[in-house]
Design a protein around this motif. Structure first.
Motif, PDB file in Angstrom:
ATOM      1  N   UNK A  91       0.809  -1.225   0.000  1.00 16.54           N
ATOM      2  CA  UNK A  91       0.000   0.000   0.000  1.00 16.54           C
ATOM      3  C   UNK A  91       0.841   1.273   0.000  1.00 16.54           C
ATOM      4  N   UNK A  92       2.142   1.177  -0.277  1.00 15.02           N
ATOM      5  CA  UNK A  92       2.961   2.386  -0.315  1.00 15.02           C
ATOM      6  C   UNK A  92       3.725   2.552  -1.629  1.00 15.02           C
ATOM      7  N   UNK A  93       4.172   1.467  -2.252  1.00 12.96           N
ATOM      8  CA  UNK A  93       5.002   1.582  -3.448  1.00 12.96           C
ATOM      9  C   UNK A  93       4.211   2.062  -4.654  1.00 12.96           C
ATOM     10  N   UNK A  94       4.841   2.944  -5.447  1.00 17.64           N
ATOM     11  CA  UNK A  94       4.227   3.386  -6.711  1.00 17.64           C
ATOM     12  C   UNK A  94       4.216   2.217  -7.685  1.00 17.64           C
ATOM     13  N   UNK A  95       3.123   2.085  -8.442  1.00 17.00           N
ATOM     14  CA  UNK A  95       3.038   0.957  -9.362  1.00 17.00           C
ATOM     15  C   UNK A  95       3.396   1.318 -10.795  1.00 17.00           C
ATOM     16  N   UNK A  96       3.374   2.601 -11.135  1.00 20.92           N
ATOM     17  CA  UNK A  96       3.567   2.980 -12.534  1.00 20.92           C
ATOM     18  C   UNK A  96       4.870   3.737 -12.740  1.00 20.92           C
ATOM     19  N   UNK A  97       5.441   3.500 -13.930  1.00 20.83           N
ATOM     20  CA  UNK A  97       6.511   4.367 -14.404  1.00 20.83           C
ATOM     21  C   UNK A  97       5.817   5.538 -15.080  1.00 20.83           C
ATOM     22  N   UNK A  98       6.497   6.237 -15.961  1.00 25.09           N
ATOM     23  CA  UNK A  98       5.845   7.321 -16.682  1.00 25.09           C
ATOM     24  C   UNK A  98       4.753   6.744 -17.569  1.00 25.09           C
ATOM     25  N   UNK A  99       3.718   7.517 -17.788  1.00 24.35           N
ATOM     26  CA  UNK A  99       2.602   7.038 -18.600  1.00 24.35           C
ATOM     27  C   UNK A  99       1.835   5.985 -17.839  1.00 24.35           C
ATOM     28  N   UNK A 100       1.398   4.958 -18.542  1.00 24.08           N
ATOM     29  CA  UNK A 100       0.621   3.897 -17.901  1.00 24.08           C
ATOM     30  C   UNK A 100       1.407   2.600 -17.862  1.00 24.08           C
ATOM     31  N   UNK A 101       2.736   2.692 -17.943  1.00 24.63           N
ATOM     32  CA  UNK A 101       3.564   1.492 -17.934  1.00 24.63           C
ATOM     33  C   UNK A 101       3.769   1.017 -16.503  1.00 24.63           C
ATOM     34  N   UNK A 102       3.424  -0.248 -16.288  1.00 26.99           N
ATOM     35  CA  UNK A 102       3.568  -0.840 -14.973  1.00 26.99           C
ATOM     36  C   UNK A 102       5.046  -1.082 -14.671  1.00 26.99           C
ATOM     37  N   UNK A 103       5.462  -0.773 -13.434  1.00 25.78           N
ATOM     38  CA  UNK A 103       6.818  -1.120 -13.025  1.00 25.78           C
ATOM     39  C   UNK A 103       6.931  -2.639 -12.958  1.00 25.78           C
ATOM     40  N   UNK A 104       8.148  -3.138 -13.098  1.00 29.04           N
ATOM     41  CA  UNK A 104       8.364  -4.582 -13.038  1.00 29.04           C
ATOM     42  C   UNK A 104       8.076  -5.106 -11.625  1.00 29.04           C
ATOM     43  N   UNK A 105       8.621  -4.400 -10.611  1.00 25.52           N
ATOM     44  CA  UNK A 105       8.459  -4.815  -9.219  1.00 25.52           C
ATOM     45  C   UNK A 105       8.032  -3.615  -8.377  1.00 25.52           C
ATOM     46  N   UNK A 106       7.440  -3.895  -7.229  1.00 28.73           N
ATOM     47  CA  UNK A 106       7.150  -2.832  -6.279  1.00 28.73           C
ATOM     48  C   UNK A 106       8.477  -2.340  -5.697  1.00 28.73           C
ATOM     49  N   UNK A 107       8.723  -1.023  -5.693  1.00 26.64           N
ATOM     50  CA  UNK A 107       9.982  -0.518  -5.141  1.00 26.64           C
ATOM     51  C   UNK A 107      10.085  -0.703  -3.623  1.00 26.64           C
ATOM     52  N   UNK A 108       9.005  -0.986  -2.946  1.00 24.26           N
ATOM     53  CA  UNK A 108       9.009  -1.127  -1.483  1.00 24.26           C
ATOM     54  C   UNK A 108       9.054  -2.593  -1.068  1.00 24.26           C
ATOM     55  N   UNK A 109       8.091  -3.406  -1.531  1.00 21.34           N
ATOM     56  CA  UNK A 109       8.004  -4.795  -1.058  1.00 21.34           C
ATOM     57  C   UNK A 109       8.499  -5.813  -2.084  1.00 21.34           C
ATOM     58  N   UNK A 110       8.875  -5.370  -3.267  1.00 18.38           N
ATOM     59  CA  UNK A 110       9.499  -6.197  -4.302  1.00 18.38           C
ATOM     60  C   UNK A 110       8.605  -7.248  -4.942  1.00 18.38           C
ATOM     61  N   UNK A 111       7.277  -7.182  -4.745  1.00 17.56           N
ATOM     62  CA  UNK A 111       6.439  -8.144  -5.463  1.00 17.56           C
ATOM     63  C   UNK A 111       6.471  -7.828  -6.953  1.00 17.56           C
TER      64      UNK A 111
END
Ligand code: ZN
Length: 132
Positions: free
Chosen positions: A25-45
Motif C-alpha cells: 500500500x505504499x510503493x508506486x506501481x507505474x513508471x511514466x505514462x501507464x507502464x507498470x513497473x516490473x516490481x514494487x519498489x518497497x516490497x518487491x512483489x
C-alpha cells in the motif's frame, strides 16, 4: 515477505486506483505514462507475470467509464432539457478522453484484482518464468 491480505476488497481496489501497490500500500506501481513497473519498489512483489495483463485494465476502463456518461446524458436531456444532438456529438469525444485518462487508474484497480485473486509474489517466493 509479509503479504497483507487484510482490509476489505473495496479498500484494496481503492489502493490500486490510487496507483499504490496493493500488497504494501505504499510503493508506486507505474513508471511514466501507464507502464507498470516490473516490481514494487518497497516490497518487491512482481506486478506483471504474463504478457497482456493490461487487457484487464482496458476492460475495467471500458466498462466503468461509459456508465456515468450515459447517466449524465439522460440527466442533461431529461431534467435540464439540453438539446440531445450536441450531446450525441460531444459525448463520444468525452468518452474517449475519459477512457484514456482513467486507464492509469484502471491499471491499478486491475492489479488489485490480481492481488485479491491470484496474489502478488516476489521472484524469490514464486520464480518468474516468462510465457513464450
Ligand atoms: Zn509493494
Amino acid at each position: 515477505m509479509q503479504h497483507r491480505k487484510n482490509g476489505s476488497m473495496l479498500h484494496k481496489l481503492l489502493v490500486g486506483a490510487r496507483l499504490r501497490c496493493p500488497n504494501c500500500e505504499t510503493g508506486d506501481i507505474l513508471q511514466q505514462g501507464a507502464t507498470l513497473k516490473m516490481h514494487c519498489p518497497v516490497c518487491q512483489v512482481r506486478f506483471e507475470r504474463a504478457p497482456g495483463e493490461g487487457t484487464g485494465a482496458m476492460m475495467i476502463a471500458l466498462s466503468l467509464v461509459p456508465l456515468p456518461l450515459i447517466l449524465l446524458f439522460f440527466v442533461l436531456t431529461g431534467i435540464f432539457q439540453v438539446p440531445w444532438l450536441p450531446l450525441v456529438i460531444a459525448l463520444p469525444i468525452v468518452l474517449v478522453i475519459a477512457i484514456v485518462l482513467s486507464y492509469r487508474h484502471a491499471r491499478g484497480i486491475w492489479l488489485s484484482v490480481i492481488f485479491l485473486t491470484e496474489g502478488l509474489f516476489t521472484d524469490a517466493e514464486k520464480p518468474y518464468t516468462p510465457l513464450r
